[in-house]
Design a protein around this motif. Structure first.
Motif, PDB file in Angstrom:
ATOM      1  N   PHE A 176       2.586  -6.223   8.681  1.00 26.23           N
ATOM      2  CA  PHE A 176       2.419  -7.728   8.457  1.00 26.23           C
ATOM      3  C   PHE A 176       1.474  -8.170   9.220  1.00 26.23           C
ATOM      4  O   PHE A 176       0.687  -9.058   8.802  1.00 26.23           O
ATOM      5  N   VAL A 177       1.614  -7.944  10.618  1.00 25.72           N
ATOM      6  CA  VAL A 177       0.668  -8.738  11.374  1.00 25.72           C
ATOM      7  C   VAL A 177      -0.796  -8.101  11.188  1.00 25.72           C
ATOM      8  O   VAL A 177      -1.810  -9.164  11.342  1.00 25.72           O
ATOM      9  N   ILE A 178      -0.981  -6.767  11.280  1.00 25.20           N
ATOM     10  CA  ILE A 178      -2.287  -6.333  10.824  1.00 25.20           C
ATOM     11  C   ILE A 178      -2.899  -6.842   9.560  1.00 25.20           C
ATOM     12  O   ILE A 178      -4.124  -6.905   9.491  1.00 25.20           O
TER      13      ILE A 178
ATOM     14  N   PHE B 213      -9.108  -2.915  -1.036  1.00 25.98           N
ATOM     15  CA  PHE B 213      -9.187  -1.546  -1.114  1.00 25.98           C
ATOM     16  C   PHE B 213      -9.918  -1.025  -0.057  1.00 25.98           C
ATOM     17  O   PHE B 213     -10.504   0.122  -0.078  1.00 25.98           O
ATOM     18  N   ALA B 214     -10.451  -1.987   0.873  1.00 29.74           N
ATOM     19  CA  ALA B 214     -10.897  -1.445   2.020  1.00 29.74           C
ATOM     20  C   ALA B 214     -10.198  -0.589   2.901  1.00 29.74           C
ATOM     21  O   ALA B 214      -9.047  -0.315   3.040  1.00 29.74           O
ATOM     22  N   GLN B 215     -11.065   0.210   3.663  1.00 27.39           N
ATOM     23  CA  GLN B 215     -10.508   1.041   5.021  1.00 27.39           C
ATOM     24  C   GLN B 215      -9.731   0.179   5.933  1.00 27.39           C
ATOM     25  O   GLN B 215      -9.888  -0.797   6.414  1.00 27.39           O
ATOM     26  N   PRO B 216      -8.580   0.838   6.060  1.00 28.11           N
ATOM     27  CA  PRO B 216      -7.642   0.328   7.351  1.00 28.11           C
ATOM     28  C   PRO B 216      -8.277   0.547   8.667  1.00 28.11           C
ATOM     29  O   PRO B 216      -8.991   1.349   8.893  1.00 28.11           O
TER      30      PRO B 216
ATOM     31  N   ILE C 159      -3.410   4.041  13.974  1.00 30.16           N
ATOM     32  CA  ILE C 159      -2.537   4.339  15.057  1.00 30.16           C
ATOM     33  C   ILE C 159      -1.252   3.904  15.023  1.00 30.16           C
ATOM     34  O   ILE C 159      -0.433   4.444  15.436  1.00 30.16           O
ATOM     35  N   GLY C 160      -1.061   2.711  14.766  1.00 34.44           N
ATOM     36  CA  GLY C 160       0.241   1.826  14.652  1.00 34.44           C
ATOM     37  C   GLY C 160       1.097   2.693  13.797  1.00 34.44           C
ATOM     38  O   GLY C 160       2.544   3.021  13.805  1.00 34.44           O
ATOM     39  N   ASN C 161       0.643   2.921  12.524  1.00 33.91           N
ATOM     40  CA  ASN C 161       1.580   3.860  11.495  1.00 33.91           C
ATOM     41  C   ASN C 161       1.723   5.193  11.838  1.00 33.91           C
ATOM     42  O   ASN C 161       3.033   5.636  11.600  1.00 33.91           O
ATOM     43  N   VAL C 162       0.996   5.843  12.523  1.00 33.10           N
ATOM     44  CA  VAL C 162       1.145   7.242  13.006  1.00 33.10           C
ATOM     45  C   VAL C 162       2.421   6.983  14.089  1.00 33.10           C
ATOM     46  O   VAL C 162       3.342   7.974  14.103  1.00 33.10           O
ATOM     47  N   ILE C 163       2.222   6.131  15.147  1.00 32.79           N
ATOM     48  CA  ILE C 163       3.330   6.113  16.171  1.00 32.79           C
ATOM     49  C   ILE C 163       4.522   5.722  15.591  1.00 32.79           C
ATOM     50  O   ILE C 163       5.557   6.380  15.871  1.00 32.79           O
TER      51      ILE C 163
END
Length: 110
Positions: A54-56, A68-71, A77-81
């Motif tokens: 939500f924040v990002i 549809f742009a690149q994250p 990194i947040g999603n991987v952690i």
């Protein structure tokens, strides 16, 4: 039929009683940690995933024109952690439940 003989109650010295109480306290604490921690960690992971996205997402949507742009790197990194924390909590859930039950069941009566 003869009545079954009751085993004689074990008499402990004060040092043994104190050692059993310390052992029971450690087993209680670690048993509860094993039972509660994996589930709590999974709930925290799900909430953390929602907050991070939500924040990002709110910051990046104002800067980017397309959905549809690149994250961003921080988003990845947040999603991987969060994924790794969720995987650890999922893998430790069943062994934690079993270990916690064993620790709570093996406490001695004094």
């Amino acid at each position: 039929m003869q009545p079954s003989a009751q085993p004689a109650p074990t008499i402990y010295t004060p040092e043994q009683v104190e050692a059993i109480r310390r052992s029971n306290k450690k087993k209680l604490i670690w048993g509860l940690v094993c039972l509660i921690a994996p589930t709590a960690l999974l709930i925290i992971t799900i909430i953390g995933y929602a907050i991070i996205n939500f924040v990002i997402g709110s910051f990046s949507s104002s800067n980017q024109e397309s959905a549809f742009a690149q994250p961003s790197t921080a988003h990845t990194i947040g999603n991987v952690i969060i994924f790794l924390i969720g995987a650890i909590s999922t893998l430790t859930w069943l062994p934690g439940i079993i270990g916690g039950i064993i620790l709570l069941a093996t406490r001695k009566k004094v």
